[in-house]
Design an enzyme around this catalytic site. Structure first.
Site, PDB file in Angstrom:
ATOM      1  N   HIS A  91     -20.787-101.895  -7.922  1.00 11.07           N
ATOM      2  CA  HIS A  91     -21.449-101.191  -6.812  1.00 11.07           C
ATOM      3  C   HIS A  91     -22.575-101.980  -6.164  1.00 11.07           C
ATOM      4  O   HIS A  91     -23.121-101.542  -5.172  1.00 11.07           O
ATOM      5  CB  HIS A  91     -22.027 -99.863  -7.315  1.00 11.07           C
ATOM      6  CG  HIS A  91     -20.968 -98.864  -7.660  1.00 11.07           C
ATOM      7  ND1 HIS A  91     -20.183 -98.277  -6.704  1.00 11.07           N
ATOM      8  CD2 HIS A  91     -20.561 -98.371  -8.849  1.00 11.07           C
ATOM      9  CE1 HIS A  91     -19.327 -97.449  -7.297  1.00 11.07           C
ATOM     10  NE2 HIS A  91     -19.524 -97.499  -8.596  1.00 11.07           N
ATOM     11  N   HIS A 129       0.909-106.565  -4.392  1.00 11.43           N
ATOM     12  CA  HIS A 129      -0.180-107.046  -3.537  1.00 11.43           C
ATOM     13  C   HIS A 129       0.304-107.679  -2.243  1.00 11.43           C
ATOM     14  O   HIS A 129      -0.484-108.251  -1.497  1.00 11.43           O
ATOM     15  CB  HIS A 129      -1.067-108.028  -4.320  1.00 11.43           C
ATOM     16  CG  HIS A 129      -1.811-107.337  -5.414  1.00 11.43           C
ATOM     17  ND1 HIS A 129      -1.437-107.404  -6.721  1.00 11.43           N
ATOM     18  CD2 HIS A 129      -2.874-106.502  -5.373  1.00 11.43           C
ATOM     19  CE1 HIS A 129      -2.234-106.662  -7.453  1.00 11.43           C
ATOM     20  NE2 HIS A 129      -3.111-106.102  -6.662  1.00 11.43           N
ATOM     21  N   CYS A 152       2.095 -97.272  -3.114  1.00 10.49           N
ATOM     22  CA  CYS A 152       3.524 -97.493  -2.807  1.00 10.49           C
ATOM     23  C   CYS A 152       4.374 -96.316  -3.288  1.00 10.49           C
ATOM     24  O   CYS A 152       5.417 -96.014  -2.715  1.00 10.49           O
ATOM     25  CB  CYS A 152       4.049 -98.735  -3.505  1.00 10.49           C
ATOM     26  SG  CYS A 152       3.115-100.211  -3.241  1.00 10.49           S
ATOM     27  N   THR A 442      16.957 -98.912   9.401  1.00  8.85           N
ATOM     28  CA  THR A 442      16.712 -98.904  10.841  1.00  8.85           C
ATOM     29  C   THR A 442      18.001 -98.846  11.667  1.00  8.85           C
ATOM     30  O   THR A 442      19.011 -99.471  11.322  1.00  8.85           O
ATOM     31  CB  THR A 442      15.858-100.116  11.277  1.00  8.85           C
ATOM     32  OG1 THR A 442      15.773-100.114  12.701  1.00  8.85           O
ATOM     33  CG2 THR A 442      16.455-101.446  10.842  1.00  8.85           C
ATOM     34  N   ARG A 467      20.465 -89.596  17.902  1.00 10.41           N
ATOM     35  CA  ARG A 467      20.244 -89.311  16.480  1.00 10.41           C
ATOM     36  C   ARG A 467      20.725 -87.932  16.074  1.00 10.41           C
ATOM     37  O   ARG A 467      21.221 -87.747  14.967  1.00 10.41           O
ATOM     38  CB  ARG A 467      18.760 -89.440  16.176  1.00 10.41           C
ATOM     39  CG  ARG A 467      18.338 -90.858  16.253  1.00 10.41           C
ATOM     40  CD  ARG A 467      16.860 -91.017  16.099  1.00 10.41           C
ATOM     41  NE  ARG A 467      16.592 -92.445  16.089  1.00 10.41           N
ATOM     42  CZ  ARG A 467      15.400 -92.972  15.980  1.00 10.41           C
ATOM     43  NH1 ARG A 467      14.339 -92.190  15.892  1.00 10.41           N
ATOM     44  NH2 ARG A 467      15.246 -94.267  15.975  1.00 10.41           N
ATOM     45  N   ILE A 615       7.118 -96.089  19.447  1.00 12.10           N
ATOM     46  CA  ILE A 615       6.095 -97.137  19.565  1.00 12.10           C
ATOM     47  C   ILE A 615       5.726 -97.312  21.035  1.00 12.10           C
ATOM     48  O   ILE A 615       4.563 -97.472  21.398  1.00 12.10           O
ATOM     49  CB  ILE A 615       6.602 -98.461  18.937  1.00 12.10           C
ATOM     50  CG1 ILE A 615       6.622 -98.341  17.404  1.00 12.10           C
ATOM     51  CG2 ILE A 615       5.746 -99.641  19.357  1.00 12.10           C
ATOM     52  CD1 ILE A 615       5.269 -98.261  16.732  1.00 12.10           C
TER      53      ILE A 615
HETATM   54  O1  MEZ Z   1      11.942 -95.265  17.047  1.00 14.74           O
HETATM   55  C1  MEZ Z   1      12.384 -95.124  15.903  1.00 14.74           C
HETATM   56  O2  MEZ Z   1      12.237 -94.097  15.249  1.00 14.74           O
HETATM   57  C2  MEZ Z   1      13.173 -96.213  15.312  1.00 14.74           C
HETATM   58  C3  MEZ Z   1      13.371 -97.391  16.161  1.00 14.74           C
HETATM   59  C4  MEZ Z   1      13.678 -96.065  14.111  1.00 14.74           C
HETATM   60  C5  MEZ Z   1      14.629 -96.999  13.533  1.00 14.74           C
HETATM   61  O3  MEZ Z   1      15.740 -96.561  13.259  1.00 14.74           O
HETATM   62  O4  MEZ Z   1      14.287 -98.162  13.358  1.00 14.74           O
END
Ligand code: MEZ
Length: 641
Positions: A91, A129, A152, A442, A467, A615
Site C-alpha cells: 500500500h 497474463h 477470465c 464470429t 441473425r 461497433i
Molecule cells: O456485430 C457483431 O455482433 C459481430 C460482428 C459479431 C460477430 O459475429 O463477429
C-alpha cells in the site's frame, strides 16, 4: 530454504494485491412499473476461498459446487505477512486505496514484474497474463483480503490456478429491486464538465471526443476492467464509402448501407438514426485511423449487400484492438478513467436537467460528481438472464456471448432520470456461440466461406442471412445445434480462427470423410454437401440456399468443424435518443444535459441488428454524444458567468 520457497511462491503467484473485499452486484426497486430485474444497490458476491497450506498454491477451479471458506484460509495479505512483509509493501505509506487501486497495482508490478513480463514466463497453454483483455490491473484477479478469482472465468471454464484462489464463486444474480437510499447530507462532491458512464467503445469515444472539444471529463466503469462488451467484438465495423473499400474496388454507398440496415432491422429502426449511422460511418473509420487503429481488412457480414465490415489486417478481432487504441488515447490525454466505479443514480435539478451522478466506488464508497453534461454509454443487458427472460420468456436459460457487466443497469438509471425506453423486447440471438460455452464464433468465419451443416450432414440455410433467420433455422435442426464447417483456406483467411483452436473448440479431419466420422454425421452426405457448395463457388451461384457471396471453396485440407448453437448476443432496445444523441424524456422532449450512445440506446437497430453495425454505432454516436456534451457544458459554463 525459506528464501527459495518464497521466491517460488512469488514466481507462482505472479502478481499480488491488497484490494478491499468483494466485487459487488446490485438489486433495487422498479417502483415505476418498469421491469423488476433492475440493478441499483449493491450486495456482495461471495467468493469461497480454498483451504490450503500457506506454502502451497491453491488450485482455482471454475464452475459449480462451492466449497465453504475455511476460517484458516490464507489470503494473499496473510501470505505476505508470513513472509514478514507489512502493509506498506503493497500500500505504500498511506493505507487509503483509490478505486483504480493505483498504488497496489504499481507495487505488484515493482515486485513481481509487469503482466507482459509474467506472460513471457508462463508455461501454460492459456496464458493468464496475455489475453484479449489487454493490459489490465493485477487487482482484477489478485485480491489481498479476499480470495483471488480469475476474471477470465467469468466467461471461460479453464482449469486455471491462482494463488490464494477461490474454488468456486456464487455467480452474480440480479436481485429484485429495493429503493435507492437518499443521498446522504454532506456527501463528498467532485466537479467536472462531462461525466461518461461505461468504458466500452462508446464511452471511450465519447470521453475522447468531449475532451478534444475542450471539456474536462471523468469516465466511470463499474467493472474492474475497461473495455465492456466492445472488447469482445469480433467480426468488425461496418462503414460505407471508405478509402479501404475504394482501394479494393468495392462499390458501396451510404444509401445501400441505410437500406441494408433498415431491412435487417425489419423497418423498426428510427430512419433518422440509421441515416446518421450510414452517413458518418466512413468518417468514424477515419477518426479511428487517426487515433492509430488498423481497419484495413474488409469482409462481409450477414444482411450486407457488399463487403463493408472493417477489421485489422489479417482478420484479427476488431474489439480488443480498438479498445487498446482507445485506452491508449485516453491515457495520452490524461482523461480521468475510473474502474470499480458504479453509477447508481443520475442526478437532476428541479427542472429535470441532468446535473451529475451518484457513484459507488469499490473503496471510496458513495460520492457525487456534479457535471454540466452526462453521457450514458453503459451498454446492454444480454448478461442479465432474468431481465432477458422478463422481456422474452422464450429465451430463458439460453447462454450469452456477453461479458458479465452487461446487466442493463444503465438503462434503469437512465429511465429513472426520465429517459424513455424503447424496443426493450428486441433481443438478438447470435446463431453461432460455441456449444456449451460463451465463446462467440464470429460471423466473419461464415463471411469468409464457412458453411453450417446439421447432424444429417446437410446445409439448411443461407449462412449469410440475418441473425434471427439463421438462429431460427439452427434451432429447428436435430439437437438444436449445428456444425460450422471450414477448411485450411478459410482458417488462413482470418487470424481470429486460431483462437478457437487455442480454446479447443475445433474438431479436425484430414479428409471430409475423416471429419464426418469424428462428428458422427453420415460421411457421404457431408461429402455431397461440400461438393455441391464448391460447385456453387465455381459457378458463382448457390441455387439451393441463394447465399449471395461465396468467397472461397472448401477444398483445402485439413477440414474443421465447430459445434455451435444460438446464444443471447445483443439487446436492440434502450434509451430513446435523437440524432444529436440527446436522451428523449417520457414527454418526448430531449432531457437537457443528458446524452447516450451505444447499446444502452434503442432505435438504431430496430428488430434485428446487422453484424458489424454495433461497433459502427458506438463510434459514430459516441463521437456525437461526446462532442455535444462538451458543447452543452460550454454553454452552461458561459451562462453561469
Ligand atoms: O456485430 C457483431 O455482433 C459481430 C460482428 C459479431 C460477430 O459475429 O463477429
Amino acid at each position: 530454504m525459506k528464501k527459495v520457497k518464497f521466491s517460488l511462491f512469488v514466481f507462482i503467484s505472479l502478481v499480488v494485491a491488497f484490494s478491499a473485499p468483494t466485487i459487488c452486484i446490485s438489486g433495487a426497486a422498479a417502483g415505476d412499473g418498469s421491469d423488476p430485474f433492475r440493478l441499483v444497490t449493491d450486495k456482495p458476491i461471495v467468493f469461497y476461498a480454498q483451504k490450503a497450506a500457506p506454502d502451497k498454491t491453491p488450485a482455482m477451479q471454475s464452475g459449480e459446487g462451492s466449497t465453504k471458506a475455511s476460517p484458516t484460509t490464507p489470503f494473499l495479505a496473510d501470505l505476505h505477512k508470513e513472509k514478514k512483509l507489512d502493509c506498506s509493501s503493497c500500500h505504500g505509506k498511506k493505507t487509503t486505496v483509490d478505486d483504480n487501486e493505483t498504488v497496489v497495482n504499481k507495487k505488484c508490478i515493482e515486485c513481481h514484474g509487469s503482466p507482459d513480463k509474467l506472460a513471457e514466463k508462463s508455461k501454460h497453454g492459456v496464458n493468464p497474463h496475455k489475453s484479449h483483455l489487454g493490459n489490465i490491473n493485477c487487482t482484477t484477479c489478485h485480491h489481498g483480503h479476499t480470495a483471488s478469482w480469475t476474471y477470465c472465468l467469468s466467461c471461460h471454464s479453464f482449469d486455471m490456478k491462482i494463488p490464494a484462489g477461490a474454488v468456486a464463486a456464487e455467480l452474480p444474480r440480479a436481485k429484485k429491486s429495493e429503493p435507492v437510499a437518499e443521498i446522504p447530507k454532506g456527501i463528498k462532491t467532485q466537479k467536472t464538465d462531462v461525466v461518461v458512464i461505461g468504458a466500452g467503445a462508446a464511452g471511450f469515444t465519447a470521453a475522447i471526443s468531449a475532451h478534444d472539444k475542450g471539456a474536462k471529463v471523468i469516465l466511470l466503469e463499474k467493472q474492474p476492467i475497461t473495455g465492456g462488451n466492445s472488447m469482445l467484438a469480433a467480426g468488425g465495423m461496418n462503414a460505407a464509402e471508405t478509402s479501404f473499400q475504394k482501394a479494393k474496388g468495392i462499390k458501396d454507398s451510404i444509401e445501400l448501407m441505410y437500406e441494408d440496415t433498415m431491412k435487417g432491422g425489419k423497418n423498426l429502426s428510427d430512419p433518422e438514426l440509421v441515416k446518421v449511422l450510414a452517413k458518418d460511418s466512413a468518417g468514424s473509420v477515419e477518426w479511428l485511423i487517426k487515433l492509430g487503429a488498423d481497419l484495413s481488412d474488409v469482409g462481409r457480414m450477414g444482411g450486407a449487400s457488399v463487403n463493408r465490415t472493417h477489421r485489422p489486417s489479417g482478420g484479427s478481432a476488431v474489439g480488443a484492438h480498438l479498445i487498446e487504441v482507445l485506452r491508449k488515447n485516453a491515457e495520452q490525454r490524461k482523461i480521468d478513467v475510473r474502474v470499480n466505479s458504479k453509477v447508481i443514480k443520475i442526478l437532476e435539478d428541479k427542472k429535470g436537467r441532468v446535473i451529475g451522478v451518484l457513484v459507488e466506488g469499490k473503496h471510496s464508497g458513495l460520492y457525487r460528481i456534479l457535471a454540466k453534461a452526462v453521457v450514458n454509454a453503459a451498454g446492454g443487458f444480454s448478461a442479465n438472464p432474468e431481465k432477458v427472460a422478463y422481456y422474452r420468456p422464450e429465451f430463458k436459460g439460453m447462454s450469452t456471448s456477453n461479458q458479465p457487466g452487461a446487466t442493463g443497469d444503465g438503462m434503469d438509471i437512465g429511465a429513472d432520470a426520465g429517459g424513455q425506453l424503447k424496443d426493450m423486447k428486441e433481443i438478438q440471438i447470435h446463431p453461432t456461440v460455441a456449444a456449451g460455452s460463451r465463446i462467440l464464433i464470429t460471423e466473419a468465419v461464415r463471411g469468409n466461406g464457412a458453411i453450417l451443416v446439421n447432424r444429417e450432414g446437410k446445409r439448411f440455410v443461407n449462412e449469410l442471412t440475418t441473425r434471427d433467420a439463421a438462429s431460427a433455422a439452427i434451432l429447428a435442426q436435430t439437437g438444436k445445434s449445428a456444425y460450422m464447417i471450414l477448411d485450411e483456406g478459410i482458417r488462413k483467411s482470418l487470424k481470429q480462427i486460431d483462437g478457437y483452436f487455442h480454446l479447443n473448440l475445433v474438431v479436425e479431419g484430414d479428409t471430409v470423410k475423416g471429419l464426418a466420422e469424428k462428428l458422427k454425421v453420415p460421411a457421404d452426405a457431408l461429402e455431397a454437401t461440400i461438393e455441391a457448395y464448391n460447385k456453387a463457388y465455381d459457378q458463382k451461384n448457390d441455387p439451393e440456399f441463394k447465399r449471395p457471396d461465396i468467397p472461397r471453396p472448401i477444398r483445402t485440407p485439413k477440414y474443421y468443424a465447430i459445434e455451435i448453437m444460438p446464444g443471447v448476443h445483443y439487446t436492440m432496445g434502450g434509451l430513446k435518443i435523437n440524432t444529436k444523441a440527446q436522451v428523449i424524456g417520457k414527454d418526448g422532449v430531449p432531457i437537457q444535459g443528458f446524452y447516450a450512445a451505444g447499446e444502452v440506446t434503442g432505435g438504431v437497430h430496430g428488430a434485428n441488428r446487422l453484424g458489424g453495425n454495433s461497433i459502427s454505432e458506438t463510434i459514430t454516436f459516441g463521437r456525437i454524444a461526446g462532442e455535444n456534451a462538451a458543447k452543452s457544458a460550454k454553454q452552461t459554463r458561459a451562462k453561469a458567468k
